[in-house]
Design a protein around this motif. Structure first.
Motif, PDB file in Angstrom:
ATOM      1  N   ALA A   1       5.664   4.145   1.901  1.00 43.62           N
ATOM      2  CA  ALA A   1       6.251   5.288   2.612  1.00 43.62           C
ATOM      3  C   ALA A   1       7.142   4.815   3.756  1.00 43.62           C
ATOM      4  O   ALA A   1       8.209   5.392   4.007  1.00 43.62           O
ATOM      5  CB  ALA A   1       5.139   6.190   3.141  1.00 43.62           C
ATOM      6  N   GLY A   2       6.709   3.758   4.438  1.00 44.18           N
ATOM      7  CA  GLY A   2       7.523   3.217   5.516  1.00 44.18           C
ATOM      8  C   GLY A   2       8.844   2.669   5.019  1.00 44.18           C
ATOM      9  O   GLY A   2       9.900   2.884   5.639  1.00 44.18           O
TER      10      GLY A   2
ATOM     11  N   THR B   1       0.836  -1.188   0.000  1.00 43.45           N
ATOM     12  CA  THR B   1       0.000   0.000   0.000  1.00 43.45           C
ATOM     13  C   THR B   1       0.879   1.249   0.000  1.00 43.45           C
ATOM     14  O   THR B   1       2.100   1.179   0.151  1.00 43.45           O
ATOM     15  CB  THR B   1      -0.905   0.019   1.238  1.00 43.45           C
TER      16      THR B   1
ATOM     17  N   LEU C   1       5.277   2.994  10.325  1.00 41.08           N
ATOM     18  CA  LEU C   1       4.413   3.279   9.186  1.00 41.08           C
ATOM     19  C   LEU C   1       4.061   2.012   8.402  1.00 41.08           C
ATOM     20  O   LEU C   1       2.909   1.794   8.031  1.00 41.08           O
ATOM     21  CB  LEU C   1       5.106   4.276   8.238  1.00 41.08           C
ATOM     22  N   ALA C   2       5.066   1.188   8.170  1.00 41.54           N
ATOM     23  CA  ALA C   2       4.860   0.025   7.305  1.00 41.54           C
ATOM     24  C   ALA C   2       4.160  -1.125   8.003  1.00 41.54           C
ATOM     25  O   ALA C   2       3.426  -1.883   7.364  1.00 41.54           O
ATOM     26  CB  ALA C   2       6.212  -0.448   6.753  1.00 41.54           C
TER      27      ALA C   2
ATOM     28  N   SER D   1      -3.751  -2.365  10.911  1.00 40.93           N
ATOM     29  CA  SER D   1      -4.899  -1.555  10.520  1.00 40.93           C
ATOM     30  C   SER D   1      -6.038  -1.777  11.508  1.00 40.93           C
ATOM     31  O   SER D   1      -6.028  -2.710  12.316  1.00 40.93           O
ATOM     32  CB  SER D   1      -5.368  -1.933   9.111  1.00 40.93           C
TER      33      SER D   1
ATOM     34  N   ARG E   1       2.424  -1.033  11.270  1.00 45.94           N
ATOM     35  CA  ARG E   1       1.365  -0.857  12.266  1.00 45.94           C
ATOM     36  C   ARG E   1       0.087  -1.509  11.765  1.00 45.94           C
ATOM     37  O   ARG E   1      -0.265  -1.414  10.584  1.00 45.94           O
ATOM     38  CB  ARG E   1       1.135   0.621  12.580  1.00 45.94           C
TER      39      ARG E   1
ATOM     40  N   THR F   1      11.091   5.632   4.092  1.00 43.25           N
ATOM     41  CA  THR F   1      11.578   6.311   5.289  1.00 43.25           C
ATOM     42  C   THR F   1      12.713   5.531   5.941  1.00 43.25           C
ATOM     43  O   THR F   1      13.713   6.100   6.398  1.00 43.25           O
ATOM     44  CB  THR F   1      10.431   6.515   6.297  1.00 43.25           C
TER      45      THR F   1
ATOM     46  N   ARG G   1       0.963   3.512   2.323  1.00 43.46           N
ATOM     47  CA  ARG G   1       1.550   3.664   3.658  1.00 43.46           C
ATOM     48  C   ARG G   1       2.759   2.762   3.835  1.00 43.46           C
ATOM     49  O   ARG G   1       3.784   3.164   4.385  1.00 43.46           O
ATOM     50  CB  ARG G   1       0.490   3.357   4.724  1.00 43.46           C
ATOM     51  N   LYS G   2       2.668   1.512   3.375  1.00 45.88           N
ATOM     52  CA  LYS G   2       3.795   0.594   3.498  1.00 45.88           C
ATOM     53  C   LYS G   2       4.979   1.062   2.671  1.00 45.88           C
ATOM     54  O   LYS G   2       6.133   0.983   3.101  1.00 45.88           O
ATOM     55  CB  LYS G   2       3.372  -0.810   3.073  1.00 45.88           C
TER      56      LYS G   2
END
Length: 292
Positions: free
Chosen positions: A118-119, A113, A279-280, A284, A282, A122, A115-116
């Protein structure tokens, strides 16, 4: 979750202890001692538990996973700690759950996803920050890059094993899988250690060195059982997020025990790695925790 958290702390503490003692031995020899002690802790429990038989068709795959998880991974990690501080090694090694996610996505077992992704980015930025700091401070020697490559190889080894362990943990209890995988790794490491001359003479360690080895071995046996037990009782996402405790523990203990105060770049990288893991990995709101 407490078992997963204990494993995350153990990873960081074992890396510091390894950094302390690695100058007194060789990488494969230390790995052999580590898992020979760990096996002595696990094997009696596995034998007394009763349900420990693994089907013949699964013996070779579990053995190969053990060789990679305990043999290849720890050899590379031990080798890396000859060249780079414990906090840096723990931080780079903490990327292995993200590598697991990427490999699982490549095999179609998990979706990446936004979010993943982005993790992951980062975390890469965090690793880049600490390596950039090493170069600025004049530590970018060939030895440092060998250490970085080795710890990345260790993380990749752990990621591959994490992807393929699942099917066997669904078929068998954690104890027999842990004990048999570790036994296969001990046999493999004995061959490598023989090449380092381990059996040519009695090991020579200081009192502190022996203490570090006993700690590494006992805690590794207990922690790997806790890791597999946690994977069998809560979701892998909730388990792996606790690996962020590893580099934090290594930074604290590395400063207190080894005097390896982390640089500003390392601290910035640590923050990015922990944030990237959060971020990756956590969970849902839809995630349901399996009953223990």
């Amino acid at each position: 979750m407490a078992a997963a958290a204990a494993t995350g702390v153990q990873v960081g503490a074992a890396i510091v202890a390894t950094r302390y003692v690695i100058g007194q031995t060789d990488p494969a020899s230390l790995a052999l001692l580590r898992y020979a002690i760990g096996l002595c802790c696990l094997l009696p429990l596995a034998l007394s538990a009763g349900r420990w038989r693994i089907a013949c068709r699964d013996l070779l795959p579990v053995a190969l996973l053990g060789i990679v998880q305990f043999g290849v991974l720890i050899f590379l990690l031990n080798y890396s700690l000859r060249f780079i501080p414990s906090a840096q090694a723990a931080m780079i090694f903490a990327t292995f759950p993200l590598l697991t996610m990427v490999i699982a996505a490549g095999l179609g077992r998990e979706s990446l996803t936004l979010r993943k992704t982005a993790g992951v980015l980062t975390t890469i930025a965090g690793v880049g920050a600490t390596l950039g700091g090493a170069i600025v401070h004049g530590a970018g020697s060939d030895g440092v890059w060998r250490g970085v490559a080795a710890v990345l190889g260790a993380a990749l080894s752990g990621a591959v094993c994490s992807v393929f362990y699942g099917s066997y943990l669904r078929k068998y209890p954690a104890l027999p899988v842990s004990a048999f995988a570790m036994l296969a790794a001990v046999v493999f490491l004995a061959v490598l250690a023989a090449g380092e001359g381990f059996f040519a003479h009695a090991p020579r360690f200081t009192g502190g060195g022996w203490g570090a080895i006993v700690f590494i071995g006992v805690s590794s046996g207990v922690a790997f059982f806790l890791w597999l037990w946690a994977l069998a009782n809560i979701s892998p996402t909730r388990v792996t997020v606790f690996l962020a405790l590893g580099p934090i523990t290594a930074a604290i203990l590395g400063t207190a025990v080894l005097g390896e105060a982390p640089s500003a770049a390392t601290l910035a990288g640590l923050i990015c790695v922990v944030l990237g893991l959060w971020l990756a990995l956590r969970p849902s709101g839809r995630e349901i925790v399996q009953p223990g």
